[in-house]
Scaffold this active site. Structure first.
Site, PDB file in Angstrom:
ATOM      1  N   ASN A 108       0.856  -1.185   0.000  1.00  0.00           N
ATOM      2  CA  ASN A 108       0.000   0.000   0.000  1.00  0.00           C
ATOM      3  C   ASN A 108       0.893   1.236   0.000  1.00  0.00           C
ATOM      4  OD1 ASN A 108      -1.545   2.232   1.306  1.00  0.00           O
ATOM      5  ND2 ASN A 108      -3.170   0.699   1.472  1.00  0.00           N
ATOM      6  N   SER A 163      -6.674   8.134   3.349  1.00  0.00           N
ATOM      7  CA  SER A 163      -6.413   8.368   4.769  1.00  0.00           C
ATOM      8  C   SER A 163      -6.765   9.807   5.116  1.00  0.00           C
ATOM      9  CB  SER A 163      -4.939   8.114   5.092  1.00  0.00           C
ATOM     10  OG  SER A 163      -4.636   8.582   6.397  1.00  0.00           O
ATOM     11  N   THR A 198     -13.585  -0.234   2.869  1.00  0.00           N
ATOM     12  CA  THR A 198     -13.173   1.165   2.834  1.00  0.00           C
ATOM     13  C   THR A 198     -12.048   1.411   3.831  1.00  0.00           C
ATOM     14  OG1 THR A 198     -14.696   1.828   4.596  1.00  0.00           O
ATOM     15  CG2 THR A 198     -15.540   1.899   2.352  1.00  0.00           C
ATOM     16  N   GLY A 240     -14.916  -2.642   9.957  1.00  0.00           N
ATOM     17  CA  GLY A 240     -15.935  -3.095  10.888  1.00  0.00           C
ATOM     18  C   GLY A 240     -16.258  -4.567  10.839  1.00  0.00           C
TER      19      GLY A 240
END
EC number: 1.3.5.2
Length: 355
Positions: free
Chosen positions: A154, A193, A260, A315
């Site tokens: 990343n 971010s 996400t 989540g």
């Protein structure tokens, strides 16, 4: 933090509640990561659980990966995989080394099973991480071919690079892609971010398109085999902007989207408002993100059909969360916060639960 919601507390849960919640979160992270790396010789003999998944033209040992942010500097890839993750995404790595934001910058919200971070892409920089990955690659070659996790890399923007200078932004991402793509099974452009000033502005299609095309060209120039390229987006995008990114991804032949990243929203938290205010700015991850991350995933799958790989993250705490994400169209899953709250046995529990 009870495994499946409502089940009996685990030993790790009791330890977390009794000890780790009283320890500075960043210090606890480093301590736990050192322990995981130290345990690698023992963990390495364990078979990776779950069923293989084909995505991005790659074979993943299982559906669950560790999201970027845990191993920023590629120091514990194989130890983390030995816990049961089928892929490990390192980073975010920037073109230039940077210390990140001032401490404290990592906070737990136990009532919400959430984390707030404003780390600011603290990392060793692309040159150092590339050397580390090269050393790992040589070491694996000496030992002969063995099963391994799929490795995602990343990359993000260095803080010193102004977001309104498109040429400088592209050059910064180019440096990271040039150095790191040769070692990546897949490459991720992080423009989502909330902790690097102006970074999320790069999600606008008119800025994102030339950036992604530039990274694609750079990666192709330094690799013999095409490295899949994905973009990671924020949950705070309006629905029409999510669809705009989906259309762009299809138009330029992107390989996938990760949905996400963390959110800047603080809506619906159980944590007292004064505590939330005291913590201040940062990206929120964990259980409160579940609903919106699922919505974004559904929007994307409806828009792109079967043509793109979608990675669901945000989540995912329980087996049911993981199943919901797969049902909504995710090809792969990632997690971070639940791993922190639930402990080292959690990845295998999720993988076995969805198999």
């Amino acid at each position: 933090m009870r495994g499946e919601r409502g089940s009996k507390p685990s030993v790790y849960s009791l330890f977390f509640d009794g000890v780790l919640t009283r320890t500075d979160p960043e210090r606890a992270h480093h301590g736990a990561f050192r322990a995981i790396r130290a345990a690698r010789p023992v963990l390495a003999s364990r078979r990776t659980p779950g069923e293989q998944v084909t995505a991005l033209g790659l074979t993943f040992p299982n559906v669950l990966g560790l999201a970027a942010g845990f191993d920023k500097n590629a120091v514990g890839i194989d130890a983390l995989a030995a816990l049961g993750f089928g892929h490990v995404e390192i980073g975010t790595v920037t073109g230039e080394p940077q210390p990140g934001n001032p401490k404290p910058r990592l906070f737990r919200l136990p009532e919400d099973r959430a984390i707030v971070n404003r780390m600011g892409f603290n990392n060793d920089g692309a040159e150092v991480v590339a050397r580390r990955l090269a050393e790992r690659s040589r070491g694996r070659d000496r030992l002969g071919h063995r099963s391994r996790p799929v490795l995602g890399v990343n990359i993000g923007k260095s803080k010193v690079v102004p977001d309104d200078d498109q040429a400088a932004v592209e050059a910064d991402y180019e440096k990271s892609a040039r150095l790191l793509a040769p070692y990546a099974d897949y490459l991720v452009v992080n423009v989502s971010s909330p902790n690097t000033p102006g970074l999320r502005n790069l999600q606008a299609v008119e800025k994102l398109r030339p950036l992604l095309e530039h990274v694609r060209r750079t990666a192709d120039a330094v690799t013999r085999t095409r490295v899949p390229l994905l973009v990671k987006i924020a949950p705070d995008l309006a629905d029409e902007d999510v669809l705009g990114v989906a259309d762009l991804a299809l138009a330029i032949g992107l390989d996938g989207i990760i949905a996400t990243n963390t959110t800047i929203s603080r809506a619906g938290l159980r944590t007292p408002a004064d505590r939330v205010g005291e913590i201040g700015a940062g990206g929120l991850s964990g259980r409160p993100l579940t609903g919106r991350a699922l919505e974004v995933l559904r929007l994307l799958r409806e828009r792109v059909g079967p043509d793109l790989t979608l990675v669901g993250v945000g989540g995912i705490s329980t087996v049911q969360d993981a199943r919901d994400r797969l049902t909504a169209g995710a090809d792969l899953l990632q997690a971070y916060s639940a791993f922190v709250y639930e402990g080292p046995l959690w990845p295998r529990r999720i993988v076995r639960g969805v198999a």
